[in-house]
Design a protein around this motif. Sequence first.
Motif, PDB file in Angstrom:
ATOM      1  N   LYS A   1       8.301   9.512 -11.079  1.00 43.76           N
ATOM      2  CA  LYS A   1       7.985   8.104 -10.842  1.00 43.76           C
ATOM      3  C   LYS A   1       9.171   7.401 -10.202  1.00 43.76           C
ATOM      4  O   LYS A   1      10.313   7.858 -10.295  1.00 43.76           O
ATOM      5  N   LEU A   2       8.879   6.285  -9.543  1.00 42.83           N
ATOM      6  CA  LEU A   2       9.919   5.488  -8.925  1.00 42.83           C
ATOM      7  C   LEU A   2      10.773   4.821  -9.992  1.00 42.83           C
ATOM      8  O   LEU A   2      10.271   4.388 -11.030  1.00 42.83           O
ATOM      9  N   HIS A   3      12.076   4.770  -9.754  1.00 42.00           N
ATOM     10  CA  HIS A   3      12.975   4.123 -10.710  1.00 42.00           C
ATOM     11  C   HIS A   3      12.711   2.615 -10.678  1.00 42.00           C
ATOM     12  O   HIS A   3      12.881   1.972  -9.641  1.00 42.00           O
ATOM     13  N   PRO A   4      12.331   2.017 -11.796  1.00 42.37           N
ATOM     14  CA  PRO A   4      11.957   0.591 -11.787  1.00 42.37           C
ATOM     15  C   PRO A   4      13.110  -0.344 -11.422  1.00 42.37           C
ATOM     16  O   PRO A   4      12.888  -1.429 -10.876  1.00 42.37           O
TER      17      PRO A   4
ATOM     18  N   ARG B   1       0.834  -1.200   0.000  1.00 45.38           N
ATOM     19  CA  ARG B   1       0.000   0.000   0.000  1.00 45.38           C
ATOM     20  C   ARG B   1       0.873   1.255   0.000  1.00 45.38           C
ATOM     21  O   ARG B   1       0.563   2.239  -0.673  1.00 45.38           O
ATOM     22  N   PHE B   2       1.961   1.212   0.763  1.00 46.31           N
ATOM     23  CA  PHE B   2       2.869   2.353   0.810  1.00 46.31           C
ATOM     24  C   PHE B   2       3.504   2.598  -0.559  1.00 46.31           C
ATOM     25  O   PHE B   2       3.605   3.743  -1.014  1.00 46.31           O
ATOM     26  N   GLU B   3       3.904   1.527  -1.222  1.00 51.39           N
ATOM     27  CA  GLU B   3       4.516   1.665  -2.551  1.00 51.39           C
ATOM     28  C   GLU B   3       3.545   2.296  -3.543  1.00 51.39           C
ATOM     29  O   GLU B   3       3.905   3.177  -4.329  1.00 51.39           O
TER      30      GLU B   3
ATOM     31  N   ALA C   1       3.952   6.006  -5.346  1.00 48.87           N
ATOM     32  CA  ALA C   1       3.890   6.117  -6.803  1.00 48.87           C
ATOM     33  C   ALA C   1       2.835   7.133  -7.225  1.00 48.87           C
ATOM     34  O   ALA C   1       3.062   7.953  -8.132  1.00 48.87           O
ATOM     35  N   GLU C   2       1.683   7.101  -6.553  1.00 42.34           N
ATOM     36  CA  GLU C   2       0.616   8.053  -6.882  1.00 42.34           C
ATOM     37  C   GLU C   2       1.028   9.480  -6.536  1.00 42.34           C
ATOM     38  O   GLU C   2       0.766  10.419  -7.292  1.00 42.34           O
ATOM     39  N   ARG C   3       1.669   9.649  -5.395  1.00 40.61           N
ATOM     40  CA  ARG C   3       2.097  10.979  -4.964  1.00 40.61           C
ATOM     41  C   ARG C   3       3.141  11.558  -5.912  1.00 40.61           C
ATOM     42  O   ARG C   3       3.062  12.724  -6.310  1.00 40.61           O
ATOM     43  N   LEU C   4       4.112  10.749  -6.283  1.00 38.89           N
ATOM     44  CA  LEU C   4       5.136  11.231  -7.216  1.00 38.89           C
ATOM     45  C   LEU C   4       4.517  11.557  -8.577  1.00 38.89           C
ATOM     46  O   LEU C   4       4.939  12.503  -9.253  1.00 38.89           O
ATOM     47  N   GLY C   5       3.509  10.760  -8.971  1.00 36.21           N
ATOM     48  CA  GLY C   5       2.854  10.991 -10.254  1.00 36.21           C
ATOM     49  C   GLY C   5       2.203  12.357 -10.345  1.00 36.21           C
ATOM     50  O   GLY C   5       2.091  12.939 -11.433  1.00 36.21           O
TER      51      GLY C   5
END
Length: 200
Positions: A34-37, A19-21, A25-29
């Motif tokens: 975005k998170l580095h894959p 849920r945190f991840e 991701a939504e917040r950065l969007g």
Amino acid sequence: MRYADDWVAGFQFRGDAERFERAVAERLGQFGLKLHPDKTRLIEFGRFARDNRGRRGQGKPQTFDFLGFTHCCGKTRKGKFMVLRLTSAKRLRAKLQAVKLELMRRMHRPIKEQGQYLRAVVAGHGRYFGVPDNGARLSVFRIQVGRLWHRTLCRRSQTHHLPWRRMHRLIAHWLPTPSICHPYPNQRLIVTTRGRSRMR
């Protein structure tokens, strides 16, 4: 734990981590980020990871790199869980490559000047990576620096080979022996008051 844009988050339950991840991701969007894959992983880590993965036949717990250290699930001599921090192989290789290039640049400088430079490099490396149970990798770094120095000195004197007997004396004089200079993490949290009582 966070340093600049590098951070590690720990959770007791996998569902909380997932849920945190998603929330991150939504917040950065919202800011076009975005998170580095390749740098974002969800792994099982901690005091129960080894037993849990063993029951599932998944082998040893995964490790992760943070601030130049590879963090592993380790054990104390009494068999209790501990976070084992080792100099990451990637950081070690990069530093040795930088030392190699700098020695090439200083190839024809006096041995004393080279020795002073390498002494500062080895001492600085030890001050940062000198954490408990990382002594073996500190020694590896010192040995590899000594080999790079020997190769450089042999290269600049094409007619004479520098015997290792003399090289060992140079290493002993200029390259400080590694030592552990940081306490265990839990010892950092001990505070001694005027009444000599301790709080954790």
